[in-house]
Design a protein around this motif. Structure first.
Motif, PDB file in Angstrom:
ATOM      1  N   ILE A 163      -1.407  -7.697   5.809  1.00 51.95           N
ATOM      2  CA  ILE A 163      -2.070  -7.443   4.525  1.00 51.95           C
ATOM      3  C   ILE A 163      -1.203  -8.004   3.403  1.00 51.95           C
ATOM      4  CG2 ILE A 163      -2.956  -5.649   2.998  1.00 51.95           C
ATOM      5  CD1 ILE A 163      -3.221  -3.877   5.502  1.00 51.95           C
ATOM      6  N   ARG A 164      -1.838  -8.593   2.408  1.00 56.10           N
ATOM      7  CA  ARG A 164      -1.134  -9.269   1.311  1.00 56.10           C
ATOM      8  C   ARG A 164      -1.268  -8.458   0.017  1.00 56.10           C
ATOM      9  NH1 ARG A 164      -0.090 -14.923   0.243  1.00 56.10           N
ATOM     10  NH2 ARG A 164      -0.203 -15.438  -1.970  1.00 56.10           N
ATOM     11  N   PHE A 165      -0.156  -8.307  -0.694  1.00 60.08           N
ATOM     12  CA  PHE A 165      -0.126  -7.563  -1.952  1.00 60.08           C
ATOM     13  C   PHE A 165       0.387  -8.483  -3.063  1.00 60.08           C
ATOM     14  CE2 PHE A 165       0.410  -4.604   1.516  1.00 60.08           C
ATOM     15  CZ  PHE A 165      -0.421  -3.537   1.191  1.00 60.08           C
ATOM     16  N   THR A 166      -0.431  -8.690  -4.089  1.00 64.89           N
ATOM     17  CA  THR A 166      -0.043  -9.515  -5.231  1.00 64.89           C
ATOM     18  C   THR A 166       0.067  -8.610  -6.457  1.00 64.89           C
ATOM     19  OG1 THR A 166      -1.190 -11.447  -4.337  1.00 64.89           O
ATOM     20  CG2 THR A 166      -0.658 -11.485  -6.688  1.00 64.89           C
ATOM     21  N   ILE A 167       1.253  -8.580  -7.062  1.00 69.45           N
ATOM     22  CA  ILE A 167       1.529  -7.646  -8.156  1.00 69.45           C
ATOM     23  C   ILE A 167       1.430  -8.359  -9.500  1.00 69.45           C
ATOM     24  CG2 ILE A 167       3.149  -5.962  -9.089  1.00 69.45           C
ATOM     25  CD1 ILE A 167       4.474  -5.931  -6.289  1.00 69.45           C
ATOM     26  N   ILE A 178      -5.069  -6.586  -3.387  1.00 65.87           N
ATOM     27  CA  ILE A 178      -4.841  -6.397  -1.957  1.00 65.87           C
ATOM     28  C   ILE A 178      -5.826  -7.280  -1.201  1.00 65.87           C
ATOM     29  CG2 ILE A 178      -4.686  -4.717  -0.087  1.00 65.87           C
ATOM     30  CD1 ILE A 178      -4.273  -2.564  -2.213  1.00 65.87           C
ATOM     31  N   SER A 179      -5.305  -8.188  -0.392  1.00 65.77           N
ATOM     32  CA  SER A 179      -6.160  -9.164   0.288  1.00 65.77           C
ATOM     33  C   SER A 179      -5.752  -9.334   1.750  1.00 65.77           C
ATOM     34  CB  SER A 179      -6.113 -10.513  -0.439  1.00 65.77           C
ATOM     35  OG  SER A 179      -4.785 -11.005  -0.497  1.00 65.77           O
ATOM     36  N   GLU A 201       1.940   8.096  -4.889  1.00 65.61           N
ATOM     37  CA  GLU A 201       1.061   8.159  -6.058  1.00 65.61           C
ATOM     38  C   GLU A 201      -0.264   7.468  -5.740  1.00 65.61           C
ATOM     39  OE1 GLU A 201       0.560   5.556 -10.022  1.00 65.61           O
ATOM     40  OE2 GLU A 201       2.568   6.424  -9.768  1.00 65.61           O
ATOM     41  N   SER A 202      -1.350   8.157  -6.019  1.00 64.77           N
ATOM     42  CA  SER A 202      -2.673   7.579  -5.787  1.00 64.77           C
ATOM     43  C   SER A 202      -2.970   6.522  -6.847  1.00 64.77           C
ATOM     44  CB  SER A 202      -3.734   8.687  -5.830  1.00 64.77           C
ATOM     45  OG  SER A 202      -5.010   8.136  -5.613  1.00 64.77           O
ATOM     46  N   MET A 203      -3.432   5.353  -6.418  1.00 65.54           N
ATOM     47  CA  MET A 203      -3.824   4.293  -7.335  1.00 65.54           C
ATOM     48  C   MET A 203      -5.332   4.373  -7.562  1.00 65.54           C
ATOM     49  SD  MET A 203      -1.541   1.102  -5.830  1.00 65.54           S
ATOM     50  CE  MET A 203      -1.584   0.136  -7.356  1.00 65.54           C
ATOM     51  N   SER A 204      -5.807   3.749  -8.634  1.00 65.07           N
ATOM     52  CA  SER A 204      -7.237   3.730  -8.923  1.00 65.07           C
ATOM     53  C   SER A 204      -7.734   2.293  -8.913  1.00 65.07           C
ATOM     54  CB  SER A 204      -7.532   4.390 -10.276  1.00 65.07           C
ATOM     55  OG  SER A 204      -6.850   3.716 -11.324  1.00 65.07           O
ATOM     56  N   ARG A 205      -8.992   2.126  -8.522  1.00 63.39           N
ATOM     57  CA  ARG A 205      -9.562   0.786  -8.514  1.00 63.39           C
ATOM     58  C   ARG A 205      -9.791   0.331  -9.956  1.00 63.39           C
ATOM     59  NH1 ARG A 205     -12.519  -1.580  -4.415  1.00 63.39           N
ATOM     60  NH2 ARG A 205     -12.998   0.467  -3.511  1.00 63.39           N
ATOM     61  N   ASN A 206      -9.214  -0.797 -10.301  1.00 65.45           N
ATOM     62  CA  ASN A 206      -9.431  -1.363 -11.626  1.00 65.45           C
ATOM     63  C   ASN A 206     -10.690  -2.212 -11.613  1.00 65.45           C
ATOM     64  OD1 ASN A 206      -9.092  -3.584 -13.776  1.00 65.45           O
ATOM     65  ND2 ASN A 206      -7.525  -2.097 -14.378  1.00 65.45           N
ATOM     66  N   TRP A 207     -10.728  -3.186 -10.732  1.00 65.05           N
ATOM     67  CA  TRP A 207     -11.956  -3.973 -10.498  1.00 65.05           C
ATOM     68  C   TRP A 207     -11.803  -4.721  -9.188  1.00 65.05           C
ATOM     69  CZ3 TRP A 207     -12.079  -9.544 -10.792  1.00 65.05           C
ATOM     70  CH2 TRP A 207     -10.876 -10.124 -11.212  1.00 65.05           C
ATOM     71  N   ALA A 209     -10.957  -5.947  -5.820  1.00 70.88           N
ATOM     72  CA  ALA A 209      -9.882  -5.579  -4.891  1.00 70.88           C
ATOM     73  C   ALA A 209      -8.565  -5.346  -5.617  1.00 70.88           C
ATOM     74  CB  ALA A 209      -9.714  -6.665  -3.839  1.00 70.88           C
ATOM     75  N   ASN A 210      -8.621  -5.118  -6.926  1.00 74.61           N
ATOM     76  CA  ASN A 210      -7.433  -4.849  -7.738  1.00 74.61           C
ATOM     77  C   ASN A 210      -7.278  -3.349  -7.967  1.00 74.61           C
ATOM     78  OD1 ASN A 210      -6.197  -7.509  -8.928  1.00 74.61           O
ATOM     79  ND2 ASN A 210      -8.420  -7.802  -8.990  1.00 74.61           N
ATOM     80  N   TRP A 211      -6.109  -2.842  -7.646  1.00 75.18           N
ATOM     81  CA  TRP A 211      -5.806  -1.418  -7.792  1.00 75.18           C
ATOM     82  C   TRP A 211      -4.645  -1.245  -8.764  1.00 75.18           C
ATOM     83  CZ3 TRP A 211      -8.465   2.485  -5.058  1.00 75.18           C
ATOM     84  CH2 TRP A 211      -9.472   1.988  -4.203  1.00 75.18           C
ATOM     85  N   GLN A 212      -4.681  -0.189  -9.560  1.00 74.35           N
ATOM     86  CA  GLN A 212      -3.685  -0.036 -10.625  1.00 74.35           C
ATOM     87  C   GLN A 212      -2.856   1.234 -10.515  1.00 74.35           C
ATOM     88  OE1 GLN A 212      -6.245   0.076 -14.156  1.00 74.35           O
ATOM     89  NE2 GLN A 212      -5.835   2.271 -14.377  1.00 74.35           N
ATOM     90  N   SER A 213      -1.626   1.107 -11.026  1.00 71.52           N
ATOM     91  CA  SER A 213      -0.727   2.243 -11.205  1.00 71.52           C
ATOM     92  C   SER A 213      -0.233   2.200 -12.645  1.00 71.52           C
ATOM     93  CB  SER A 213       0.468   2.153 -10.252  1.00 71.52           C
ATOM     94  OG  SER A 213       1.505   3.035 -10.652  1.00 71.52           O
ATOM     95  N   LEU A 214      -0.044   3.366 -13.253  1.00 74.29           N
ATOM     96  CA  LEU A 214       0.434   3.436 -14.628  1.00 74.29           C
ATOM     97  C   LEU A 214       1.866   3.963 -14.698  1.00 74.29           C
ATOM     98  CD1 LEU A 214      -2.790   4.822 -16.383  1.00 74.29           C
ATOM     99  CD2 LEU A 214      -2.062   2.444 -16.090  1.00 74.29           C
ATOM    100  N   SER A 215       2.576   3.841 -13.596  1.00 70.93           N
ATOM    101  CA  SER A 215       3.965   4.304 -13.544  1.00 70.93           C
ATOM    102  C   SER A 215       4.920   3.149 -13.828  1.00 70.93           C
ATOM    103  CB  SER A 215       4.283   4.892 -12.173  1.00 70.93           C
ATOM    104  OG  SER A 215       3.514   6.047 -11.935  1.00 70.93           O
TER     105      SER A 215
END
Length: 256
Positions: A163-167, A178-179, A201-207, A209-215
């Protein structure tokens, strides 16, 4: 009686064609239509409403499609896989008999309410519709057809590598794409954990396949936990080292 016989023959044909496919829990065959876009090299399919960039880099290639509103489900279907067969009984002159293709949902086909649902407004609700990449479409039907009736069903996704994670984002706003997700493909929940954090920490779907954290996670190695629509979960520990910067991509060693 003729309709009953036809349905039985159709079922036998579909079973005979696809018993060698992925041994996963697949949904029932449903009816829809398919068109195509993006050019003969599929270059026009890059990017899109799921947030993927280069579809080759992200693990999807040319076997992709944009989904109509009812199938796209506000982005929850991004990354899911569908097996598609052209309905040769309805369009024998256009379908390539004996063929099928498995595509990944990577984009949204928007409605066009200026046109009727059965004449140009193919992606209008409540129609299920696949706007496939041109190369994918031409694997099951002739180019000149333009639009063909199809059968489709949900199937598992086979991916190469992890699994690929692009920040992306900025401080206090990590936007993670996440792709290259296998299995069910559709992500339902994501958690993130920095090396200085005690809890996930639970992330939320932004749009898409993009998920967000506010930390604030700078200077920490990052781990991710991903849950798919079928409930299966994988954890990728310390995927991003503490020296990560925004704009970087990291490939994990886990897959569904």
């Amino acid at each position: 009686m003729e309709k009953l016989i036809f349905s039985g023959l159709l079922l036998l044909v579909l079973v005979g064609l696809f018993t060698t496919e992925l041994r996963v829990a697949s949904a029932a065959w449903l009816q829809a239509h398919a068109t195509f876009y993006g050019g003969s090299d599929a270059s026009g399919t890059m990017g899109g409403a799921c947030g993927y960039g280069n579809l080759f880099t992200d693990g999807y290639g040319i076997k992709t499609a944009a989904l109509s509103t009812v199938l796209f489900n506000d982005g929850k279907s991004c990354g899911g896989c569908y097996q598609i067969v052209c309905d040769a009984n309805q369009a024998p002159q256009w379908c390539l008999r004996g063929t099928s293709i498995t595509i990944t949902a990577t984009n949204f086909c928007p409605p066009n309410f200026a046109l009727p649902n059965d004449n140009g407004g193919w992606c209008n609700p409540p129609r299920p519709h696949f706007d496939m990449s041109q190369p994918a479409f031409e694997m099951i039907a002739k180019y000149r057809a333009g639009i063909v009736p199809i059968f489709y069903r949900k199937v598992g996704c086979k991916r190469t590598g992890g699994i690929r994670f692009t920040i992306n984002g900025r401080d206090y706003f990590e936007l993670v794409l996440i792709s290259n997700v296998g299995g069910a493909g559709e992500i339902s929940r994501v958690w993130i954990k920095g090396s200085k954090m005690n809890n996930w920490e639970s992330m939320s779907r932004n749009w898409g396949a993009n998920w967000q954290s506010l930390s604030y996670l700078n200077g920490q190695s990052l781990s991710f936990r991903v849950q798919l629509s079928n409930g299966k979960t994988r954890t990728a520990y310390n995927v991003a080292p503490s020296s990560w910067t925004f704009g970087q991509s990291f490939i994990s060693k886990v897959q569904f």
